[in-house]
Design a protein around this motif. Sequence first.
Motif, short mmCIF file in Angstrom:
data_model
loop_
_atom_site.label_atom_id
_atom_site.label_comp_id
_atom_site.label_asym_id
_atom_site.label_seq_id
_atom_site.Cartn_x
_atom_site.Cartn_y
_atom_site.Cartn_z
N TYR A 139 0.90 -1.16 0.00
CA TYR A 139 0.00 0.00 0.00
C TYR A 139 0.93 1.21 0.00
O TYR A 139 1.55 1.51 1.02
N ALA A 187 2.48 -4.86 2.92
CA ALA A 187 1.53 -5.56 3.80
C ALA A 187 1.67 -7.08 3.69
O ALA A 187 1.37 -7.80 4.64
N ALA A 233 -3.96 -12.74 13.60
CA ALA A 233 -4.43 -11.59 14.36
C ALA A 233 -4.86 -10.47 13.42
O ALA A 233 -4.53 -10.47 12.23
N SER A 234 -5.55 -9.50 13.97
CA SER A 234 -5.98 -8.34 13.21
C SER A 234 -4.77 -7.63 12.61
O SER A 234 -3.76 -7.44 13.31
N GLY A 235 -4.84 -7.29 11.35
CA GLY A 235 -3.74 -6.58 10.70
C GLY A 235 -2.65 -7.50 10.17
O GLY A 235 -1.62 -7.03 9.66
N SER A 236 -2.84 -8.81 10.26
CA SER A 236 -1.78 -9.73 9.82
C SER A 236 -1.74 -9.90 8.30
O SER A 236 -0.81 -10.50 7.77
N GLY A 237 -2.77 -9.39 7.61
CA GLY A 237 -2.72 -9.40 6.14
C GLY A 237 -3.66 -10.38 5.46
O GLY A 237 -3.62 -10.53 4.24
N LYS A 238 -4.55 -11.00 6.23
CA LYS A 238 -5.44 -12.03 5.67
C LYS A 238 -6.32 -11.46 4.56
O LYS A 238 -6.41 -12.02 3.47
N SER A 239 -6.99 -10.33 4.85
CA SER A 239 -7.91 -9.76 3.85
C SER A 239 -7.15 -9.23 2.64
O SER A 239 -7.60 -9.39 1.50
N THR A 240 -6.01 -8.62 2.90
CA THR A 240 -5.21 -8.10 1.78
C THR A 240 -4.83 -9.24 0.85
O THR A 240 -4.93 -9.13 -0.38
N ILE A 254 -7.96 -0.36 -5.13
CA ILE A 254 -7.47 0.55 -4.09
C ILE A 254 -6.27 1.32 -4.64
O ILE A 254 -5.26 0.73 -5.01
N HIS A 264 -11.84 -14.98 11.82
CA HIS A 264 -11.24 -14.71 13.13
C HIS A 264 -11.63 -15.80 14.12
O HIS A 264 -11.12 -15.85 15.23
N1 LIG Z 1 -6.49 0.24 2.02
C1 LIG Z 1 -5.39 0.19 2.78
N2 LIG Z 1 -4.48 1.19 2.73
C2 LIG Z 1 -3.36 1.15 3.49
N3 LIG Z 1 -3.05 0.15 4.34
C3 LIG Z 1 -3.92 -0.87 4.43
C4 LIG Z 1 -5.14 -0.91 3.67
N4 LIG Z 1 -5.80 -2.04 3.98
C5 LIG Z 1 -5.03 -2.70 4.88
N5 LIG Z 1 -3.91 -1.99 5.17
C6 LIG Z 1 -2.83 -2.39 6.09
O1 LIG Z 1 -2.35 -3.66 5.67
C7 LIG Z 1 -2.08 -4.49 6.80
C8 LIG Z 1 -2.88 -5.77 6.67
O2 LIG Z 1 -4.27 -5.46 6.79
P1 LIG Z 1 -5.42 -6.51 6.51
O3 LIG Z 1 -6.72 -5.79 6.59
O4 LIG Z 1 -5.11 -7.25 5.29
O5 LIG Z 1 -5.25 -7.47 7.75
P2 LIG Z 1 -6.25 -8.55 8.33
O6 LIG Z 1 -5.41 -9.65 8.85
O7 LIG Z 1 -7.27 -8.90 7.32
O8 LIG Z 1 -6.93 -7.75 9.52
P3 LIG Z 1 -8.40 -7.87 10.13
O9 LIG Z 1 -8.46 -9.24 10.71
O10 LIG Z 1 -8.44 -6.81 11.18
O11 LIG Z 1 -9.39 -7.66 9.03
C9 LIG Z 1 -2.43 -3.66 8.03
O12 LIG Z 1 -1.25 -3.07 8.51
C10 LIG Z 1 -3.37 -2.61 7.50
O13 LIG Z 1 -3.28 -1.42 8.25
#
Ligand SMILES: Nc1ncnc2c1ncn2[C@@H]1O[C@H](COP(=O)(O)OP(=O)(O)OP(=O)(O)O)[C@@H](O)[C@H]1O
Length: 269
Positions: free
Chosen positions: A32, A37, A56-63, A75, A222
Amino acid sequence: MQNYSADDKFIRELDPKDHEISISTEDLHVFYGESEAIHGVSLPFERFKITALIGASGSGKSTYLRSLNRMNDNIDGTRVTGKIMYRDLDINSQNINVYEMRKHIGMVFQRPNPFSKSIYDNITFAPKRNGVRDKETLDELVETTLKQAALWDQVKDGLGQSALSLSGGQQQRLCIARAIAMKPDILLLDEPASALDPISTSTVEDTLLALKDRYTIIIVTHNMQQAARISDYTAFFHLGNVLEFDETSNVFQRPKITATEDYVSGRFG
Ligand SMILES: Nc1ncnc2c1ncn2[C@@H]1O[C@H](COP(=O)(O)OP(=O)(O)OP(=O)(O)O)[C@@H](O)[C@H]1O
């Protein structure tokens, strides 16, 4: 949070002789802007299996999940490098028709997001846009997809009613029916039950278990009980790396990596 080394990882290899792979990534990185990420993730996803992405939250799963059908393209400032192999095609390459590719790799989001239209129109919207006009074909599609999504019996007498009048769990199953109406090979689901009550969650889980006969399913969750209940494989994400990928029973009962053990036993996250 304890600092776990990204060098300490276990990624089970799936021998293509015994495991048909639907989609895989090779050294996938997602940025990003300047911020990285996802740090080079390579994973295989076996056909007609459910793979859970946990961490955990923010670990990158959704990305990571979003990159599998190029949703990150939407994006601004996002850059994805590495390969995403689908049927011998690298769908991360420039010349891919993303719209066509998404017919094969469908997605269901965290919050049920049916269109503000009838149940019938929700399912037929995309097929009609793709040129399916025959009423009988469309009727049949509505019936089969709603049956596959375990919603038919509840809505068959009210297909003209607004999708927004359904309960949250029913709306989510409608979104699953809508996604499979395009006859994809792969279904990506980003925490599809996190906004639902336990009973609706359980019906969505049953629906996914029934669907895996026909689809390769990749689900972010989660909910570790959910991952343990429905998935065949689990990938554990930590700070943009996958530290462990294995059969789900191993990840939860015999994790090979300390970070995974700490996470699945609730020591962090
Ligand atoms: N649109 C975006 N722009 C900038 N940074 C982003 C964006 N989306 C996610 N991030 C960053 O990328 C990293 C991974 O985020 P992501 O949402 O993929 O994690 P996650 O494991 O799915 O979290 P959650 O369980 O909270 O949904 C985090 O540091 C987040 O802040």
